[in-house]
Scaffold this active site. Sequence first.
Site, PDB file in Angstrom:
ATOM      1  N   GLU A 105       0.808  -0.878  -0.039  1.00 12.32           N
ATOM      2  CA  GLU A 105      -0.089  -0.030   0.047  1.00 12.32           C
ATOM      3  C   GLU A 105       1.362   1.215   0.259  1.00 12.32           C
ATOM      4  O   GLU A 105       1.576   1.250   0.485  1.00 12.32           O
ATOM      5  CB  GLU A 105      -0.970  -0.118   0.856  1.00 12.32           C
ATOM      6  CG  GLU A 105      -2.440  -1.021   0.723  1.00 12.32           C
ATOM      7  CD  GLU A 105      -2.256  -1.832   2.077  1.00 12.32           C
ATOM      8  OE1 GLU A 105      -0.861  -1.917   3.217  1.00 12.32           O
ATOM      9  OE2 GLU A 105      -2.343  -3.616   2.174  1.00 12.32           O
ATOM     10  N   TYR A 117       8.499   1.799  -7.275  1.00 10.95           N
ATOM     11  CA  TYR A 117       7.558   0.273  -7.860  1.00 10.95           C
ATOM     12  C   TYR A 117       6.997   0.082  -8.938  1.00 10.95           C
ATOM     13  O   TYR A 117       7.445  -0.650  -9.051  1.00 10.95           O
ATOM     14  CB  TYR A 117       6.093   0.401  -6.597  1.00 10.95           C
ATOM     15  CG  TYR A 117       6.021   0.509  -4.776  1.00 10.95           C
ATOM     16  CD1 TYR A 117       7.840   0.039  -4.500  1.00 10.95           C
ATOM     17  CD2 TYR A 117       5.967   1.612  -4.088  1.00 10.95           C
ATOM     18  CE1 TYR A 117       8.238   0.417  -3.339  1.00 10.95           C
ATOM     19  CE2 TYR A 117       5.736   1.386  -3.216  1.00 10.95           C
ATOM     20  CZ  TYR A 117       6.853   1.220  -2.493  1.00 10.95           C
ATOM     21  OH  TYR A 117       7.830   1.139  -1.485  1.00 10.95           O
TER      22      TYR A 117
HETATM   23  C1  LIG Z   1      10.036   6.367  -1.467  1.00  5.41           C
HETATM   24  C2  LIG Z   1      11.934   5.989  -0.651  1.00  5.41           C
HETATM   25  C3  LIG Z   1      11.838   4.917   0.009  1.00  5.41           C
HETATM   26  C4  LIG Z   1      12.311   6.289  -1.665  1.00  5.41           C
HETATM   27  O1  LIG Z   1      13.883   6.375  -1.405  1.00  5.41           O
HETATM   28  P1  LIG Z   1      15.017   6.835  -2.529  1.00  5.41           P
HETATM   29  O2  LIG Z   1      16.641   6.542  -2.085  1.00  5.41           O
HETATM   30  O3  LIG Z   1      15.039   8.690  -2.712  1.00  5.41           O
HETATM   31  O4  LIG Z   1      14.700   6.013  -3.888  1.00  5.41           O
HETATM   32  P2  LIG Z   1      15.534   6.166  -5.163  1.00  5.41           P
HETATM   33  O5  LIG Z   1      17.090   7.160  -4.724  1.00  5.41           O
HETATM   34  O6  LIG Z   1      16.170   5.252  -4.862  1.00  5.41           O
HETATM   35  O7  LIG Z   1      14.485   6.437  -6.643  1.00  5.41           O
HETATM   36  C5  LIG Z   1      13.851   5.456  -6.911  1.00  5.41           C
HETATM   37  C6  LIG Z   1      13.161   5.815  -7.941  1.00  5.41           C
HETATM   38  O8  LIG Z   1      12.132   6.734  -7.197  1.00  5.41           O
HETATM   39  C7  LIG Z   1      11.728   8.035  -7.596  1.00  5.41           C
HETATM   40  N1  LIG Z   1      11.951   9.173  -6.897  1.00  5.41           N
HETATM   41  C8  LIG Z   1      13.203   9.454  -6.521  1.00  5.41           C
HETATM   42  N2  LIG Z   1      13.169  10.292  -5.713  1.00  5.41           N
HETATM   43  C9  LIG Z   1      12.296  11.556  -6.292  1.00  5.41           C
HETATM   44  C10 LIG Z   1      11.926  12.473  -6.366  1.00  5.41           C
HETATM   45  N3  LIG Z   1      12.623  13.474  -4.963  1.00  5.41           N
HETATM   46  N4  LIG Z   1      11.313  12.576  -6.950  1.00  5.41           N
HETATM   47  C11 LIG Z   1      10.140  12.550  -8.421  1.00  5.41           C
HETATM   48  N5  LIG Z   1      10.604  10.238  -8.373  1.00  5.41           N
HETATM   49  C12 LIG Z   1      11.475  10.089  -7.204  1.00  5.41           C
HETATM   50  C13 LIG Z   1      12.295   7.782  -8.909  1.00  5.41           C
HETATM   51  O9  LIG Z   1      11.748   7.190  -9.980  1.00  5.41           O
HETATM   52  C14 LIG Z   1      13.179   6.736  -8.592  1.00  5.41           C
HETATM   53  O10 LIG Z   1      13.584   6.463 -10.287  1.00  5.41           O
HETATM   54  P3  LIG Z   1      15.110   7.185 -11.105  1.00  5.41           P
HETATM   55  O11 LIG Z   1      15.727   8.032  -9.998  1.00  5.41           O
HETATM   56  O12 LIG Z   1      15.763   6.211 -11.609  1.00  5.41           O
HETATM   57  O13 LIG Z   1      14.448   8.040 -12.360  1.00  5.41           O
HETATM   58  C15 LIG Z   1      12.219   7.646  -0.173  1.00  5.41           C
HETATM   59  O14 LIG Z   1      11.856   8.684  -0.460  1.00  5.41           O
HETATM   60  C16 LIG Z   1      11.274   7.262   1.735  1.00  5.41           C
HETATM   61  O15 LIG Z   1      12.283   7.393   2.622  1.00  5.41           O
HETATM   62  N6  LIG Z   1      10.498   8.671   1.850  1.00  5.41           N
HETATM   63  C17 LIG Z   1       9.237   8.579   3.035  1.00  5.41           C
HETATM   64  C18 LIG Z   1       9.180   6.935   3.171  1.00  5.41           C
HETATM   65  C19 LIG Z   1       8.078   6.406   1.561  1.00  5.41           C
HETATM   66  O16 LIG Z   1       7.481   7.448   1.515  1.00  5.41           O
HETATM   67  N7  LIG Z   1       7.943   5.000   1.753  1.00  5.41           N
HETATM   68  C20 LIG Z   1       7.334   4.374   0.860  1.00  5.41           C
HETATM   69  C21 LIG Z   1       6.186   4.113   1.578  1.00  5.41           C
HETATM   70  S1  LIG Z   1       4.787   3.463   0.755  1.00  5.41           S
END
Ligand SMILES: CC(C)(COP(=O)(O)OP(=O)(O)OC[C@H]1O[C@@H](n2cnc3c(N)ncnc32)[C@H](O)[C@@H]1OP(=O)(O)O)[C@@H](O)C(=O)NCCC(=O)NCCS
Length: 163
Positions: A105, A117
């Site tokens: 979710e 995802y």
């Molecule tokens: C969601 C989360 C885990 C992503 O982790 P992250 O280390 O920033 O992600 P990544 O750097 O591996 O990025 C993976 C993909 O996410 C997307 N993404 C990451 N940061 C982004 C941003 N600022 N804006 C848009 N897309 C973004 C992109 O699709 C990216 O892939 P790409 O760079 O190849 O295009 C992180 O933002 C987080 O901890 N957020 C708060 C908690 C949360 O929302 N958890 C998920 C609950 S379901």
Amino acid sequence: MVTVRAMTDRDLAAVAEIEQATFATPWPAAAFAQELHGNDCAHYLVADANDQVVGFGGIWIVTDQGHITNIAVQEDYRGQGVGGLITDGLIALAEQHGVVLMTLEVRRSNLVAQRLYAKRGFVARGWRRGYYTDTGEDAIIMCREKRGGVIGWIHPGDRNILR
Ligand SMILES: CC(C)(COP(=O)(O)OP(=O)(O)OC[C@H]1O[C@@H](n2cnc3c(N)ncnc32)[C@H](O)[C@@H]1OP(=O)(O)O)[C@@H](O)C(=O)NCCC(=O)NCCS
């Protein structure tokens, strides 16, 4: 360098700190300890940057289905591929256990996570209305079926299948 490995007791304080800084209704460290020691279905990974925990993710695996419970990355490490590494680790772990369907979710407003995802084959399949109690926001249900999997989808027009 960031590597992904299994979570251990030594990681619990750091994991709880990231959880606390990230989510509106955070799990306490004890909840993660319970997951590690009291839940046979649960599997947790951490992202480790030179001995510092900078993110984590978890999945519950029951028979051939896996449900991602949470993924979070420490704020100053976001946007560098860490969340992707954790998600890839959970997918690999699930497939090692014979999982053919993964679900999760995600908040309707959390487009960053949805994109993360979607890039890994998850597709929005439905929603849970008002799922998040802090704001009443809907959850989008995303699913990833292993290629060649055996799960069939029932669409609104197919209701007769259930009779
Ligand atoms: C969601 C989360 C885990 C992503 O982790 P992250 O280390 O920033 O992600 P990544 O750097 O591996 O990025 C993976 C993909 O996410 C997307 N993404 C990451 N940061 C982004 C941003 N600022 N804006 C848009 N897309 C973004 C992109 O699709 C990216 O892939 P790409 O760079 O190849 O295009 C992180 O933002 C987080 O901890 N957020 C708060 C908690 C949360 O929302 N958890 C998920 C609950 S379901």
